[in-house]
Enzyme design. Structure first.
Site, PDB file in Angstrom:
ATOM      1  N   HIS A 108       0.816  -1.223   0.000  1.00 41.43           N
ATOM      2  CA  HIS A 108       0.000   0.000   0.000  1.00 41.43           C
ATOM      3  C   HIS A 108       0.844   1.266   0.000  1.00 41.43           C
ATOM      4  O   HIS A 108       0.474   2.251  -0.616  1.00 41.43           O
ATOM      5  CB  HIS A 108      -1.004  -0.056   1.168  1.00 41.43           C
TER       6      HIS A 108
ATOM      7  N   GLU B 264     -14.782  -0.902  -6.619  1.00 40.35           N
ATOM      8  CA  GLU B 264     -14.525  -2.320  -6.349  1.00 40.35           C
ATOM      9  C   GLU B 264     -15.707  -3.112  -6.897  1.00 40.35           C
ATOM     10  O   GLU B 264     -16.854  -2.770  -6.635  1.00 40.35           O
ATOM     11  CB  GLU B 264     -14.341  -2.525  -4.840  1.00 40.35           C
TER      12      GLU B 264
ATOM     13  N   ASP C  33      -5.319  -1.450  -8.383  1.00 38.65           N
ATOM     14  CA  ASP C  33      -4.973  -2.367  -7.301  1.00 38.65           C
ATOM     15  C   ASP C  33      -5.724  -3.663  -7.565  1.00 38.65           C
ATOM     16  O   ASP C  33      -6.683  -4.005  -6.883  1.00 38.65           O
ATOM     17  CB  ASP C  33      -5.410  -1.712  -5.981  1.00 38.65           C
ATOM     18  N   SER C  34      -5.284  -4.378  -8.579  1.00 40.01           N
ATOM     19  CA  SER C  34      -6.048  -5.533  -9.052  1.00 40.01           C
ATOM     20  C   SER C  34      -5.413  -6.841  -8.615  1.00 40.01           C
ATOM     21  O   SER C  34      -4.262  -6.885  -8.220  1.00 40.01           O
ATOM     22  CB  SER C  34      -6.095  -5.513 -10.578  1.00 40.01           C
TER      23      SER C  34
ATOM     24  N   ASP D  48      -4.567 -10.938  -9.926  1.00 42.38           N
ATOM     25  CA  ASP D  48      -3.938 -11.467 -11.138  1.00 42.38           C
ATOM     26  C   ASP D  48      -4.920 -11.442 -12.310  1.00 42.38           C
ATOM     27  O   ASP D  48      -6.126 -11.392 -12.114  1.00 42.38           O
ATOM     28  CB  ASP D  48      -3.479 -12.916 -10.902  1.00 42.38           C
TER      29      ASP D  48
END
Lengths: 294, 294
Positions: A72, A116, A165-166, A168
Site C-alpha cells: 500500500h 470495487e 490495485d487488481s 492477477d
C-alpha cells in the site's frame, strides 16, 4: 508490527497457496473468520499466527496485516509524490481499503474514489480487517461498487492519479490488463495524469509484465516498472508499472511537499522512491525495451 | 480454498521448509538425489519441478539452481567492485561453490580460497550441482576443509576481501556471528580490506541483524547493510552486511573496471550496486543507528 503469539490450538491449521503446481506457501492460522463465495470469486479472511489477519481471493493471498503496509505504501506514495498536485484520485479494485487509506494520508487530496467490483470483499474487510478498512469512514472517501471496466468507460470525471490495485489477470481482473481498459483509463486521466498498476511477479510472470507494458505503451509517453519486496507474495519480489502523460517518476519527485508533509512510513521513503526503479539485470534485459522516457 | 490439517503428500512429492512454525515454503520435486548426515548437519540435494536442483542443510533451503545467481551475484560483485584491486579473496562457508564461481569471474583476482567446514556439502554439490561446483576445477580456486573459526585465528595470509557465506546462526555457523570470529577476520584482512556477510531476513530476523551489526561495529569504520530479493528464502527479501576498513560501498564504486570487464550479470548491475543500500523505512529505523560512515 507486534504479533504476539497467544496460546496455540492443539491441532495445527494452515492456509496454503499453491503456486502453479511448483511451489506452495503456507501460513499457520488460528481460525477462519469469514468464508464466502461471491458472484466473482471466493473470499476468505483468516486469523493467522505470526502474520495477523489474512485476506484471500480464490485462495490467493491478497494481504496480511503484517506486510500490507509495503504494497500500500508503494502503490500510492510513489505516484502521489511524483504528481505535483494530486487532488482527485481513483483506486480500481483494492476492496480491502489499504490503498485508499494511504492516498488519504496526503493532505492535498480532495477525494479518493474506490471502484470495487466485489461487495463481499468490502464487507468482509469492513467487519474483519479494520486495519485497512478504517478508511471507509473517512470523509474524503467515496465507495463505488461497480465493474471498473464499465466505470472508466462511462465516467465524466477526470482523475490526477489512478491506482489499479487488481488481482492477477484471471477471473474478474482479466479485463484490467487489456488495451480497451487502458484507453479509457487514459481518457479519464487529466492531461498530466499518472496510472500505477499492480505489475505481477518478476520471477514468475515476466510474460504478463511484458504484455501489460505493451498495452500501456500504446497510450503513455513515460513508462516504466518498479519493484518492491513483499513478504507474503510468491517469491517475495513484486512490481508496479508506472505510466504517465507527463511526469518522470524520479526527476519530478516532489521533494518539497514530501519534506513538508513529514508522513511516517514503514516501507516507502525518499531513497526508495528512486532506488525502486533500479531493476535486476534479468528484468532490464526482458522489460527494458518496453520502457519509455525513463 | 483448502484448509488442510498437517498431511503428507501422497502422489506428489514436495520438499518443505517450516519457518519458525508460522509459515512454510514447499517446492515440488521429482526425486531426491542425495541425502546424508554429516558430523555437522543433514545435507540433501533434490531435483525439483520448476526450480532446478535444490540444496538443503538441516532442511533449510540453501540454494536452488533457478535463483542462486541472485545471492551469489550480490555477495561477491558488490565488494569486488568497491575494492580498487582485490587480489586475494577468502570465502567462508559457501560449500556449493557459487560464491567462488562469481569471485573468479573477476580477471584481477589471483586466488579464491574457500574454507568450508563440511566436506559432505562440497562432495554432494560436486556430484549433483555442477552449475555452482564447476568452479572447484578452476586453477585459481583453493579448497580448505576446515573450521573457519580456527582458520581465521591461525592463518598468516592477508585477504583483500572476505565473504562470509554462512547458514543461519544455529549449528555449525553459530560462532560466525560472534566478536571473536570478527576480531580474527579483521586481523587477516589487509589494511583496506572489506568483509561482506550473509545478513539474514529483514522481516523475520531483525534481532540477529542488529546483533551482527553491533559485533562488526566494534572493528570496522565503514558499516552498512544492503538488500536483495531472493526467490527461495522465507519472505524473499534478504540482506548482506558490508563492513570495511576504508572504502565506501557507493562512493568508491569502481566504475572504470566495471565498464572494462563488461561481465554479463543476471541480477547485479551498476544501478543496483547503489540502489541496494536504499532500505525500507522500518529497516532504517531499526538498523540505521548501527551504521557507520555511510
Amino acid at each position: 508490527m507486534d504479533f504476539k503469539e497467544k496460546e496455540l490450538p492443539t491441532q495445527e491449521l494452515w492456509v496454503e497457496e499453491n503456486f502453479k503446481g511448483i511451489s506452495k506457501q503456507s501460513y499457520r492460522i488460528k481460525e477462519t473468520l469469514f468464508s464466502g463465495k461471491s458472484e466473482f470469486q471466493t473470499v476468505d479472511v483468516v486469523d493467522s499466527i505470526g502474520h495477523g489477519k489474512i485476506l484471500l481471493n480464490d485462495g490467493l493471498m491478497m494481504l496480511s496485516e503484517r506486510d500490507e503496509f509495503i504494497y500500500h505504501d508503494m502503490i500510492s506514495h510513489l505516484p502521489l509524490y511524483t504528481h505535483p498536485n494530486p487532488k482527485n484520485v481513483l483506486v480500481i479494485g483494492g476492496g480491502d481499503g489499504g490503498t485508499a487509506r494511504e492516498v488519504l494520508r496526503h493532505p492535498g487530496v480532495d477525494v479518493c474514489t474506490m471502484v470495487e467490483i466485489d461487495e463481499m470483499v468490502v464487507e468482509a474487510c469492513r467487519k474483519h480487517i479494520p486495519q485497512t478498512s478504517e478508511v471507509f469512514k473517512h470523509p474524503k472517501f467515496k465507495l463505488v461498487i461497480d465493474d471498473a471496466v464499465k466505470f472508466v468507460a462511462q465516467t465524466q470525471e477526470k482523475f490526477d492519479v489512478i491506482l489499479v490495485d487488481s488481482t492477477d489477470p484471471i477471473g474478474p481482473a482479466q479485463p484490467l490488463f487489456g488495451p480497451e481498459f487502458y484507453q479509457n483509463v487514459y481518457n479519464c486521466l487529466t492531461d498530466d495524469g499518472i496510472v500505477v498498476s499492480q505489475g505481477e511477479s518478476p520471477f514468475y510472470q515476466a510474460e504478463t509484465q511484458k504484455s501489460l507494458l505493451k498495452v500501456l505503451g500504446q497510450f503513455f509517453s513515460v513508462l516504466g516498472l518498479y519493484n518492491f519486496s513483499n513478504l507474503t507474495y510468491p517469491g517475495g519480489l513484486w512490481s508496479f508499472t508506472f505510466a504517465s502523460k507527463k511526469y518522470h517518476p524520479v526527476r519530478d519527485f516532489q521533494n518539497e511537499r514530501y519534506e513538508k508533509d513529514s508522513l511516517t512510513f514503514n516501507y516507502y521513503n525518499k531513497g526508495l522512491h528512486k532506488a525502486c526503479f533500479s531493476l535486476p539485470e534479468f528484468m532490464n534485459r526482458n522489460l527494458g525495451p518496453f520502457f519509455k522516457g525513463l
